[in-house]
Design a protein around this motif. Structure first.
Motif, PDB file in Angstrom:
ATOM      1  N   ARG A  55       0.858  -1.194   0.000  1.00 23.10           N
ATOM      2  CA  ARG A  55       0.000   0.000   0.000  1.00 23.10           C
ATOM      3  C   ARG A  55       0.892   1.241   0.000  1.00 23.10           C
ATOM      4  NH1 ARG A  55      -4.843   0.692   4.287  1.00 23.10           N
ATOM      5  NH2 ARG A  55      -5.838  -0.694   2.768  1.00 23.10           N
ATOM      6  N   ALA A  56       0.516   2.237  -0.798  1.00 26.67           N
ATOM      7  CA  ALA A  56       1.258   3.495  -0.852  1.00 26.67           C
ATOM      8  C   ALA A  56       0.284   4.633  -1.089  1.00 26.67           C
ATOM      9  CB  ALA A  56       2.310   3.467  -1.958  1.00 26.67           C
ATOM     10  N   LEU A  57       0.598   5.787  -0.530  1.00 30.24           N
ATOM     11  CA  LEU A  57      -0.217   6.984  -0.710  1.00 30.24           C
ATOM     12  C   LEU A  57       0.480   7.892  -1.711  1.00 30.24           C
ATOM     13  CD1 LEU A  57      -2.702   8.640   0.180  1.00 30.24           C
ATOM     14  CD2 LEU A  57      -1.253   9.658   1.964  1.00 30.24           C
ATOM     15  N   LEU A  58      -0.162   8.100  -2.854  1.00 30.01           N
ATOM     16  CA  LEU A  58       0.370   8.965  -3.898  1.00 30.01           C
ATOM     17  C   LEU A  58      -0.239  10.349  -3.754  1.00 30.01           C
ATOM     18  CD1 LEU A  58       1.807   9.560  -6.628  1.00 30.01           C
ATOM     19  CD2 LEU A  58      -0.229   8.614  -7.767  1.00 30.01           C
ATOM     20  N   ASP A  59       0.623  11.352  -3.600  1.00 28.92           N
ATOM     21  CA  ASP A  59       0.192  12.751  -3.530  1.00 28.92           C
ATOM     22  C   ASP A  59       0.605  13.426  -4.822  1.00 28.92           C
ATOM     23  OD1 ASP A  59      -0.291  15.432  -3.026  1.00 28.92           O
ATOM     24  OD2 ASP A  59       0.441  15.357  -0.963  1.00 28.92           O
ATOM     25  N   ARG A  60      -0.367  13.706  -5.676  1.00 31.28           N
ATOM     26  CA  ARG A  60      -0.079  14.236  -7.008  1.00 31.28           C
ATOM     27  C   ARG A  60       0.333  15.706  -6.994  1.00 31.28           C
ATOM     28  NH1 ARG A  60      -1.515  10.520 -10.710  1.00 31.28           N
ATOM     29  NH2 ARG A  60      -3.002   8.892 -10.093  1.00 31.28           N
ATOM     30  N   ARG A  61       0.193  16.397  -5.878  1.00 34.10           N
ATOM     31  CA  ARG A  61       0.627  17.785  -5.796  1.00 34.10           C
ATOM     32  C   ARG A  61       2.145  17.898  -5.803  1.00 34.10           C
ATOM     33  NH1 ARG A  61      -2.332  19.191  -0.261  1.00 34.10           N
ATOM     34  NH2 ARG A  61      -1.438  17.129   0.146  1.00 34.10           N
ATOM     35  N   ALA A  62       2.822  16.839  -5.423  1.00 33.32           N
ATOM     36  CA  ALA A  62       4.230  16.895  -5.058  1.00 33.32           C
ATOM     37  C   ALA A  62       5.134  16.485  -6.217  1.00 33.32           C
ATOM     38  CB  ALA A  62       4.466  16.011  -3.839  1.00 33.32           C
ATOM     39  N   GLY A  63       6.434  16.408  -5.939  1.00 31.10           N
ATOM     40  CA  GLY A  63       7.413  16.018  -6.942  1.00 31.10           C
ATOM     41  C   GLY A  63       8.801  15.956  -6.336  1.00 31.10           C
ATOM     42  N   THR A  64       9.809  16.019  -7.188  1.00 33.21           N
ATOM     43  CA  THR A  64      11.197  15.981  -6.742  1.00 33.21           C
ATOM     44  C   THR A  64      11.999  17.010  -7.518  1.00 33.21           C
ATOM     45  OG1 THR A  64      11.957  14.350  -8.363  1.00 33.21           O
ATOM     46  CG2 THR A  64      11.021  13.485  -6.327  1.00 33.21           C
ATOM     47  N   LEU A  65      13.198  17.297  -7.014  1.00 30.84           N
ATOM     48  CA  LEU A  65      14.145  18.156  -7.721  1.00 30.84           C
ATOM     49  C   LEU A  65      15.546  17.928  -7.166  1.00 30.84           C
ATOM     50  CD1 LEU A  65      14.570  20.386  -5.339  1.00 30.84           C
ATOM     51  CD2 LEU A  65      12.736  21.637  -6.458  1.00 30.84           C
ATOM     52  N   ASN A  66      16.520  18.511  -7.837  1.00 29.84           N
ATOM     53  CA  ASN A  66      17.884  18.563  -7.326  1.00 29.84           C
ATOM     54  C   ASN A  66      17.963  19.794  -6.429  1.00 29.84           C
ATOM     55  OD1 ASN A  66      20.635  19.517  -7.095  1.00 29.84           O
ATOM     56  ND2 ASN A  66      21.218  18.130  -8.736  1.00 29.84           N
ATOM     57  N   PRO A  67      18.090  19.630  -5.108  1.00 25.84           N
ATOM     58  CA  PRO A  67      17.986  20.787  -4.211  1.00 25.84           C
ATOM     59  C   PRO A  67      19.123  21.792  -4.371  1.00 25.84           C
ATOM     60  CG  PRO A  67      18.607  18.828  -2.982  1.00 25.84           C
ATOM     61  CD  PRO A  67      18.251  18.364  -4.361  1.00 25.84           C
ATOM     62  N   THR A  68      20.332  21.320  -4.694  1.00 26.68           N
ATOM     63  CA  THR A  68      21.423  22.267  -4.937  1.00 26.68           C
ATOM     64  C   THR A  68      21.105  23.136  -6.139  1.00 26.68           C
ATOM     65  OG1 THR A  68      23.146  20.900  -3.937  1.00 26.68           O
ATOM     66  CG2 THR A  68      23.847  22.468  -5.606  1.00 26.68           C
ATOM     67  N   ALA A  69      20.625  22.516  -7.218  1.00 28.63           N
ATOM     68  CA  ALA A  69      20.304  23.267  -8.420  1.00 28.63           C
ATOM     69  C   ALA A  69      19.176  24.264  -8.176  1.00 28.63           C
ATOM     70  CB  ALA A  69      19.933  22.307  -9.552  1.00 28.63           C
ATOM     71  N   TYR A  70      18.163  23.846  -7.416  1.00 34.49           N
ATOM     72  CA  TYR A  70      17.057  24.758  -7.112  1.00 34.49           C
ATOM     73  C   TYR A  70      17.544  25.961  -6.318  1.00 34.49           C
ATOM     74  CZ  TYR A  70      12.642  26.460  -5.143  1.00 34.49           C
ATOM     75  OH  TYR A  70      11.581  27.257  -4.771  1.00 34.49           O
ATOM     76  N   THR A  71      18.399  25.717  -5.308  1.00 36.06           N
ATOM     77  CA  THR A  71      18.898  26.818  -4.492  1.00 36.06           C
ATOM     78  C   THR A  71      19.784  27.749  -5.307  1.00 36.06           C
ATOM     79  OG1 THR A  71      18.861  25.302  -2.601  1.00 36.06           O
ATOM     80  CG2 THR A  71      20.031  27.374  -2.313  1.00 36.06           C
ATOM     81  N   ARG A  72      20.646  27.193  -6.139  1.00 35.70           N
ATOM     82  CA  ARG A  72      21.468  28.024  -7.016  1.00 35.70           C
ATOM     83  C   ARG A  72      20.604  28.837  -7.974  1.00 35.70           C
ATOM     84  NH1 ARG A  72      26.320  23.828  -8.805  1.00 35.70           N
ATOM     85  NH2 ARG A  72      27.486  23.868  -6.826  1.00 35.70           N
ATOM     86  N   GLY A  73      19.534  28.224  -8.463  1.00 35.15           N
ATOM     87  CA  GLY A  73      18.641  28.943  -9.366  1.00 35.15           C
ATOM     88  C   GLY A  73      17.932  30.094  -8.683  1.00 35.15           C
ATOM     89  N   LEU A  74      17.514  29.899  -7.437  1.00 36.94           N
ATOM     90  CA  LEU A  74      16.917  31.002  -6.683  1.00 36.94           C
ATOM     91  C   LEU A  74      17.917  32.139  -6.498  1.00 36.94           C
ATOM     92  CD1 LEU A  74      14.924  29.217  -3.816  1.00 36.94           C
ATOM     93  CD2 LEU A  74      13.984  30.325  -5.843  1.00 36.94           C
TER      94      LEU A  74
END
Length: 426
Positions: free
Chosen positions: A170-189
């Motif tokens: 059993r697993a709960l899928l939350d379609r609002r969410a996702g993933t990213l590379n956190p270093t890249a996201y922070t550098r992009g900000l």
């Protein structure tokens, strides 16, 4: 297995050089901390024409903002009804609404500023590792569904197909969410904030603050900045005695271990839609694959204080339990980040002195929470309206016995992992 953060070495967003603060600067707002919260604050302020100077003690990023699992999750660590119980009906409803929309805020920033952070938008999976975990996911599903969240409870074959293991039913899928590379996201900000006009200074540690008339002076080794408003966005990396944020969280850690890139022929059935996942264990395991196909496992605890053989044994145990089809994995690297915890698992927004805003206690939800808190801080500083923040800005009592909390958590995590390595627990 080397000690290195895979997100840093694989980030599509390049490392940019920002100058040290030298001499005396003046700004409308000074921000201490170059993680997601501080950068989101600086970006949203600069976009409205506010003069903002941000100080970071190291590079961007050097702390937890670039070292997390990279899950773009909605909400807090605890489910909606528990949030209402902890915060009260009014504040709880507000937190559920604002943080429920937080992944959309992250993805909007990524699109608007062209941040190349290898993001996925296929949701996240919460995995039931046993019968009790399955009951917990049913409880969460009912609560999220009642709030109107796009969640789905996956069972049996449909669940195994999404995860790639017969161990999870059993697993709960939350379609609002996702993933990213956190270093890249922070550098992009950081890039977006700089391009919008914010003054970013790295290797410029804040050494103290003083009130001077109607302004705050923040001193660094080679300069200072004076501003009427100050945002302290240091969270789990708060060290200095003068920084009152340190009174409002206790420090924990989260370590990760990454494999080399795995071919689709070998590992294509493991999280085939690239959802990030974590399980319902007492001390959770996180599971995800990156853009190059690596399997990345993580758990609560300080990997830096453990020998590589311990971490390798733990990773082997988790991998062979969930994904035995991979055979033996030669783990490529490991790294640890710090987490700001609170006893009730909710964040704190406060004003420790007139003109100063502080935040602490993301409890492992820093990507989304930090982004919306930064946006909310900027709006509050511009208008005096705190409605975009997950919670009102209010006073809080310092957390008592912080060392005991930290020691207790770390000791419990280590014992649990030792039990996994010894096959007492799984």
């Amino acid at each position: 297995m080397k000690s290195a953060c895979i997100w840093t070495t694989t980030s599509p967003e390049r490392q940019r050089e920002y100058s040290r603060l030298e001499g005396n600067a003046v700004a409308d707002v000074a921000v201490i901390g170059g993680g997601i919260t501080g950068l989101s604050t600086a970006l949203h302020l600069a976009e409205t024409g506010v003069s903002v100077t941000l100080l970071e003690a190291g590079d961007i990023p050097c702390g937890g903002s670039g070292r997390s699992v990279g899950l773009v999750n909605a909400g807090m660590w605890i489910p909606p009804d528990d949030i209402l119980e902890a915060l009260g009906p009014e504040n709880g409803e507000r937190a559920n609404a604002v943080l429920g929309r937080a992944p959309a805020d992250v993805f909007t920033l990524i699109d608007r500023h062209g941040i190349d952070c290898q993001d996925t938008r296929t949701g996240t999976l919460h995995l039931a590792h046993n019968g009790k975990g399955a009951e917990e996911l049913a409880r969460r599903f009912e609560q999220f569904s009642r709030c109107g969240a796009p969640v789905e409870l996956l069972e049996g074959e449909a669940c195994q197909r999404r995860v790639g293991t017969h161990r999870i039913q059993r697993a709960l899928l939350d379609r609002r969410a996702g993933t990213l590379n956190p270093t890249a996201y922070t550098r992009g900000l950081a890039r977006a904030a700089h391009d919008a006009g914010a003054n970013l200074h790295t290797h410029s540690a804040a050494e103290g603050i003083e009130r001077e008339g109607d302004r705050w002076r923040v001193d660094t080794p080679q300069g200072s900045v004076r501003a009427p408003r100050l945002v302290i966005a240091t969270n789990a990396y708060t060290e200095d005695h003068w920084n009152q944020v340190r009174e409002h969280f206790f420090r924990g850690h989260f370590y990760q271990v990454a494999s080399p890139p795995l071919s689709d022929e070998l590992a294509g059935d493991i999280l085939p839609e690239r959802q990030g996942a974590w399980d319902t264990r007492t001390v959770l395991s996180s599971l995800r694959r990156d853009a190059e196909g690596r399997l990345i496992l993580g758990s609560l605890g300080c990997g830096d204080s453990k020998p590589a053989s311990f971490l390798r044994c733990w990773a082997d145990r988790v991998q062979r339990h969930y994904f035995p089809q991979l055979g033996r994995v030669d783990w490529e690297c490991t790294w640890t980040g710090q987490v700001g915890f609170t006893p009730d698992h909710t964040l704190r927004l406060f004003e420790p002195a007139p003109g100063i805003l502080g935040v602490a206690g993301y409890n492992g939800r820093g990507i989304t929470t930090g982004t919306v808190v930064g946006k909310g801080f900027a709006h509050y500083l511009n208008t005096g309206d705190d409605s975009l923040l997950p919670l009102p800005i209010c006073s809080h009592q310092p957390i008592r016995a912080k060392p005991l909390w930290s020691t207790g958590y770390e000791g419990g995590f280590t014992l649990y992992h030792a039990g996994q390595c010894l096959r007492v627990l799984i």
